[in-house]
Scaffold this active site. Structure first.
Site, PDB file in Angstrom:
ATOM      1  N   ASN A 194       0.799  -1.230   0.000  1.00 17.19           N
ATOM      2  CA  ASN A 194       0.000   0.000   0.000  1.00 17.19           C
ATOM      3  C   ASN A 194       0.834   1.284   0.000  1.00 17.19           C
ATOM      4  OD1 ASN A 194       0.760  -0.553   2.649  1.00 17.19           O
ATOM      5  ND2 ASN A 194      -1.013   0.480   3.489  1.00 17.19           N
ATOM      6  N   GLU A 292       4.257  -4.457  12.561  1.00 17.71           N
ATOM      7  CA  GLU A 292       3.417  -3.281  12.273  1.00 17.71           C
ATOM      8  C   GLU A 292       2.217  -3.804  11.501  1.00 17.71           C
ATOM      9  OE1 GLU A 292       3.955  -0.217  13.156  1.00 17.71           O
ATOM     10  OE2 GLU A 292       6.097  -0.021  13.512  1.00 17.71           O
ATOM     11  N   CYS A 326      -2.894   1.871   6.596  1.00 18.81           N
ATOM     12  CA  CYS A 326      -3.122   1.256   7.912  1.00 18.81           C
ATOM     13  C   CYS A 326      -3.722   2.272   8.878  1.00 18.81           C
ATOM     14  CB  CYS A 326      -1.829   0.677   8.455  1.00 18.81           C
ATOM     15  SG  CYS A 326      -0.467   1.854   8.452  1.00 18.81           S
ATOM     16  N   GLU A 502       8.827   1.915  15.086  1.00 25.06           N
ATOM     17  CA  GLU A 502       9.753   2.371  14.060  1.00 25.06           C
ATOM     18  C   GLU A 502       9.853   3.882  14.180  1.00 25.06           C
ATOM     19  OE1 GLU A 502       8.016   0.267  10.524  1.00 25.06           O
ATOM     20  OE2 GLU A 502       9.949  -0.754  10.664  1.00 25.06           O
TER      21      GLU A 502
HETATM   22  P1  NAD Z   1      -0.008  -9.123   3.799  1.00 25.23           P
HETATM   23  O1  NAD Z   1       0.103  -9.502   5.227  1.00 25.23           O
HETATM   24  O2  NAD Z   1      -0.859  -9.957   2.929  1.00 25.23           O
HETATM   25  O3  NAD Z   1       1.432  -9.117   3.106  1.00 25.23           O
HETATM   26  C1  NAD Z   1       2.493  -8.334   3.624  1.00 25.23           C
HETATM   27  C2  NAD Z   1       3.827  -8.943   3.197  1.00 25.23           C
HETATM   28  O4  NAD Z   1       3.985 -10.214   3.838  1.00 25.23           O
HETATM   29  C3  NAD Z   1       3.945  -9.203   1.704  1.00 25.23           C
HETATM   30  O5  NAD Z   1       5.247  -8.856   1.275  1.00 25.23           O
HETATM   31  C4  NAD Z   1       3.727 -10.705   1.604  1.00 25.23           C
HETATM   32  O6  NAD Z   1       4.319 -11.289   0.477  1.00 25.23           O
HETATM   33  C5  NAD Z   1       4.391 -11.186   2.882  1.00 25.23           C
HETATM   34  N1  NAD Z   1       3.969 -12.511   3.354  1.00 25.23           N
HETATM   35  C6  NAD Z   1       2.773 -13.104   3.198  1.00 25.23           C
HETATM   36  N2  NAD Z   1       2.782 -14.329   3.789  1.00 25.23           N
HETATM   37  C7  NAD Z   1       4.012 -14.486   4.349  1.00 25.23           C
HETATM   38  C8  NAD Z   1       4.635 -15.508   5.102  1.00 25.23           C
HETATM   39  N3  NAD Z   1       3.999 -16.636   5.424  1.00 25.23           N
HETATM   40  N4  NAD Z   1       5.902 -15.328   5.528  1.00 25.23           N
HETATM   41  C9  NAD Z   1       6.564 -14.197   5.237  1.00 25.23           C
HETATM   42  N5  NAD Z   1       6.038 -13.191   4.502  1.00 25.23           N
HETATM   43  C10 NAD Z   1       4.771 -13.322   4.075  1.00 25.23           C
HETATM   44  O7  NAD Z   1      -0.475  -7.599   3.777  1.00 25.23           O
HETATM   45  P2  NAD Z   1      -0.816  -6.694   2.505  1.00 25.23           P
HETATM   46  O8  NAD Z   1      -2.138  -7.105   1.946  1.00 25.23           O
HETATM   47  O9  NAD Z   1       0.355  -6.626   1.603  1.00 25.23           O
HETATM   48  O10 NAD Z   1      -0.948  -5.243   3.189  1.00 25.23           O
HETATM   49  C11 NAD Z   1      -2.113  -4.751   3.779  1.00 25.23           C
HETATM   50  C12 NAD Z   1      -2.053  -4.865   5.295  1.00 25.23           C
HETATM   51  O11 NAD Z   1      -0.877  -4.209   5.787  1.00 25.23           O
HETATM   52  C13 NAD Z   1      -3.225  -4.162   5.966  1.00 25.23           C
HETATM   53  O12 NAD Z   1      -3.693  -4.948   7.029  1.00 25.23           O
HETATM   54  C14 NAD Z   1      -2.597  -2.882   6.512  1.00 25.23           C
HETATM   55  O13 NAD Z   1      -3.281  -2.308   7.599  1.00 25.23           O
HETATM   56  C15 NAD Z   1      -1.240  -3.373   6.888  1.00 25.23           C
HETATM   57  N6  NAD Z   1      -0.314  -2.264   7.005  1.00 25.23           N
HETATM   58  C16 NAD Z   1       0.170  -1.922   8.257  1.00 25.23           C
HETATM   59  C17 NAD Z   1       1.015  -0.828   8.388  1.00 25.23           C
HETATM   60  C18 NAD Z   1       1.584  -0.431   9.736  1.00 25.23           C
HETATM   61  O14 NAD Z   1       2.568   0.299   9.749  1.00 25.23           O
HETATM   62  N7  NAD Z   1       1.026  -0.872  10.827  1.00 25.23           N
HETATM   63  C19 NAD Z   1       1.380  -0.087   7.268  1.00 25.23           C
HETATM   64  C20 NAD Z   1       0.865  -0.454   6.026  1.00 25.23           C
HETATM   65  C21 NAD Z   1       0.015  -1.547   5.902  1.00 25.23           C
END
Ligand code: NAD
Length: 521
Positions: A194, A292, A326, A502
Site C-alpha cells: 500500500n 506493524e 493502515c 519504528e
Molecule cells: P499481507 O500480510 O498480505 O502481506 C504483507 C507482506 O507479507 C507481503 O510482502 C507478503 O508477500 C508477505 N507474506 C505473506 N505471507 C508471508 C509468510 N507466510 N511469511 C513471510 N512473509 C509473508 O499484507 P498486505 O495485503 O500486503 O498489506 C495490507 C495490510 O498491511 C493491511 O492490514 C494494513 O493495515 C497493513 N499495514 C500496516 C502498516 C503499519 O505500519 N502498521 C502499514 C501499512 C500496511
C-alpha cells in the site's frame, strides 16, 4: 531489451570487481552503475531484476511475475519470482557486507543515506510514475510518498550522531563501566503493497544507519518502485550487499526469509494474519521481531468543531491512497449535535469525487490495488447494508477500463456502534459514520476493537483532547489531524495492531544491542 540489460550488468560486475580492490571505492558511487542505470532508464524498461550483492539478477528458477496496472490490467512490468535459493544468496551477500558496513563510522553511514535522499528527490517523478503504474495511486500521492522516503533517509542521516552508548566513570567497588552499542547483523524486512516506498525507507534507514545489513522483500503486488529505490541507493554510493531486495510472494520468498538462521531481526509490516503466522514461525528462535499490523482507526468528532470542515477533512483523509492505509480513519464517530450537518456535507461532496487512472491529474482517487481488495470492500458495503446502514455511493467516471479495480467511495450512515462489519479493517474508500451521545460513549466505541494503531480526537477544548489522548487505546493519538507520521516520532501499534516501534529514537534500541564491559580498578 533484456539482452542489453545483461550486457550492462556483466560490464558492471567486471569493473566493480576491479574497483573493489581499492578500499575506498566500497563506499563511493560507481560511475559504472551510473552508466548502467541510465541505459536502463532511457529505455523506459520496466523488466526489472532483483538486487543481490553487486548484481541485478534473475531468480535462480528463472521464473518471472508480471505486474499489472490496477487501472486497466495492462502490463506495468515484470520482476523475478524469487524463492528459497534467492533468499539464501541474498543472505550470503548481506552477511559478507556486514563485516565491513558494521565498521563504517555512523556519520559515514548517515552521509550515504543523505546522498540517497538527494538522488531520490532528483528522481522523484520517475519513481512516482513507477509506483502509480504498479500500485494505482494518483501521481501526486506517489510523489508525496517518494519525497516522504527521502525525508525518512534525511532523518536517519541526521540521527547518526545520536547512536551512542554509555560510560560509567566511577562505580565504587566495581571500577568503571563502558557500554558499547553494536548492530545486530543481517536483518529482514517484509513490507506490504500500500505504501511500499515509504515503508521500505522506514526499515532501510533504521537498519542501515545503525550498521546492520538488510534483505528486504517487497509485496509481489508492488515490488517495482522498491527495486527502483534500491537501485538509486546503490547508484548514490550504497555499497553492494548492504541492501538486498528479493522479489517474490509470501510463501516462496517471505517464508524462507523469516526462517533463515542468520536473520537476527525481522521487521514486518502487513496484515494481522501474516503477522501472526510470522510470530508463530519464529517463536523460540530468539530473532527480534517488530510487527506493524493492520488498523481500524477511529476519528472522534466533537460537537464544538465545524461539521463542514470536519466532513471535508474526513473525506480527504479517507480517500488518500483510496483508503488503503493502515492509519486511514476507518470509523467516524460523530457527536449527536453535529451528526446531521456532518453527513449532509458528505452527501454533497461524495458524488463529486472524480475516480480514474492515477496518471490522470483529474483523478482524485485511483483504483484499488487488487481484485481481492475490491471484492472485500464491495462485500463489506453489502454486509453493512444488511446490518441496517444506509449507503450512498459516488459515481464512476465514463470511459474507465472494465479491467480496472475502481471502487466508488461509499458513505454509510446509521452504522451500529457494535457493527460486526466495522470490527474488521476495511481497506478502501468506505466512510462509515457512527453516532455518539457524548465523549465517554465515543471513546468506548473507539476502543471496542481488537486493533490499536491510531486514533484521533477533533475538538477545540484542550481538556477534551487531553482526556481522549489519555484514554484512547492506540499507538498514536492525533488532535485535530490524523494519519500524519513524521519520522521524528515513534510509530507502532498496541493490542492486535502489533508491537515494536519504528522511527523516532526507538530505532536505536530496535536495531542495536548493548554490551557492558565492567573494568575493576
Ligand atoms: P499481507 O500480510 O498480505 O502481506 C504483507 C507482506 O507479507 C507481503 O510482502 C507478503 O508477500 C508477505 N507474506 C505473506 N505471507 C508471508 C509468510 N507466510 N511469511 C513471510 N512473509 C509473508 O499484507 P498486505 O495485503 O500486503 O498489506 C495490507 C495490510 O498491511 C493491511 O492490514 C494494513 O493495515 C497493513 N499495514 C500496516 C502498516 C503499519 O505500519 N502498521 C502499514 C501499512 C500496511
Amino acid at each position: 531489451m533484456r539482452y542489453i540489460h545483461h550486457i550492462n550488468v556483466n560490464t558492471f560486475r567486471c569493473l566493480h570487481r576491479i574497483e573493489a580492490g581499492q578500499k575506498d571505492d566500497w563506499v563511493k558511487p560507481s560511475i559504472v552503475i551510473l552508466a548502467y542505470t541510465s541505459a536502463v532508464q532511457r529505455s523506459g524498461d520496466r523488466d526489472m531484476q532483483m538486487m543481490i550483492g553487486d548484481q541485478f539478477t534473475e531468480s535462480v528458477s528463472g521464473k518471472r511475475t508480471r505486474i499489472e496496472n490496477p487501472s486497466d490490467g495492462t502490463p506495468a512490468g515484470e520482476v523475478p519470482s524469487g524463492g528459497a535459493e534467492d533468499v539464501r544468496l541474498a543472505m550470503e551477500a548481506a552477511s559478507e557486507a556486514f563485516v565491513r558496513w558494521s565498521e563504517v563510522p555512523n556519520s559515514h553511514r548517515g552521509i550515504t543515506l543523505f546522498r540517497s535522499a538527494e538522488l531520490i528527490r532528483r528522481e522523484a517523478d520517475r519513481l512516482a510514475l513507477i509506483l502509480t503504474t504498479e500500485q494505482g495511486k494518483p501521481l501526486r500521492e506517489a510523489k508525496d510518498e517518494v519525497l516522504g522516503a527521502a525525508a525518512v533517509f534525511e532523518y536517519y542521516a541526521g540521527s547518526a550522531s545520536l547512536i551512542t552508548a554509555g560510560y560509567s566513570e566511577r562505580l565504587p567497588r566495581y571500577g568503571y563501566g563502558v557500554v558499547q552499542r553494536k548492530p545486530l547483523g543481517v536483518c529482514a524486512a517484509i513490507i506490504p503493497w500500500n505504501m511500499p516506498v515509504l515503508i521500505a525507507a522506514w526499515k532501510i534507514g533504521a537498519a542501515l544507519v545503525t550498521g546492520n545489513t538488510l534483505v528486504l522483500k517487497p509485496s509481489i503486488q508492488a515490488p517495482m518502485a522498491v527495486l527502483a529505490l534500491g537501485e538509486a541507493m546503490q547508484r548514490s554510493g550504497l555499497p553492494p550487499g548492504v541492501l538486498n531486495i528479493v522479489t517474490g510472494n509470501g510463501a516462496d520468498a517471505g517464508d524462507p526469509l523469516i526462517r533463515h538462521d542468520a536473520v537476527k531481526k525481522i521487521s514486518f509490516t502487513g496484515s494481522i494474519e501474516t503477522g501472526r503466522a510470522i510470530a508463530g514461525a519464529t517463536a523460540g528462535t530468539m530473532k527480534r521481531l517488530t510487527l506493524e499490523l493492520g488498523g481500524n482507526d477511529p476519528m472522534i468528532i466533537c460537537s464544538d468543531v465545524d461539521p463542514v470542515a470536519a466532513a471535508d477533512a474526513a473525506l480527504a483523509l479517507r480517500l488518500y491512497n483510496c483508503g488503503q492505509i493502515c492509519t486511514s480513519p476507518k470509523r467516524m464517530i460523530v457527536m449527536d449535535e453535529i451528526h446531521d450537518a456532518f453527513i449532509s456535507r458528505l452527501q454533497q461532496t461524495i458524488p463529486e469525487v472524480v475516480i480514474g487512472d492515477g496518471c490522470d491529474p483529474a483523478s482524485r482517487i485511483g483504483p484499488l490495488n487488487n481484485e481481492a481488495g475490491k471484492m472485500g470492500v464491495e462485500d463489506a458495503i453489502l454486509r453493512l447494508e444488511d446490518e441496517g446502514a444506509r449507503i450512498l455511493r459516488g459515481k464512476l467516471s465514463a470511459g474507465l477500463s472494465h479491467k480496472g479495480f475502481f471502487c466508488p467511495p461509499a458513505l454509510a450512515t446509521g452504522c451500529a456502534a457494535d457493527s460486526k462489519v466495522l470490527s474488521e479493517e476495511i481497506f478502501g474508500p468506505l466512510i462509515p459514520v457512527i453516532r455518539a451521545g457524548d465523549l465517554d460513549e465515543g471513546i468506548e466505541i473507539a476502543n471496542s476493537t481488537r486493533f490499536g494503531l491510531g486514533a484521533s480526537i477533533w475538538t477545540q477544548q484542550i481538556n477534551t483532547a487531553e482526556r481522549a489522548a489519555e484514554e484512547l487505546e492506540a499507538g498514536i493519538v492525533w488532535v485535530n489531524q490524523h494519519m500524519k507520521l513524521p519520522p521524528e516520532v515513534p510509530f507502532g501499534g498496541v493490542k492486535g495492531s502489533g508491537f515494536g516501534r519504528e522511527n523516532g529514537l526507538s530505532f536505536i534500541d530496535a536495531y542495536t544491542w548493548e554490551k557492558t564491559i565492567l573494568i575493576s580498578r
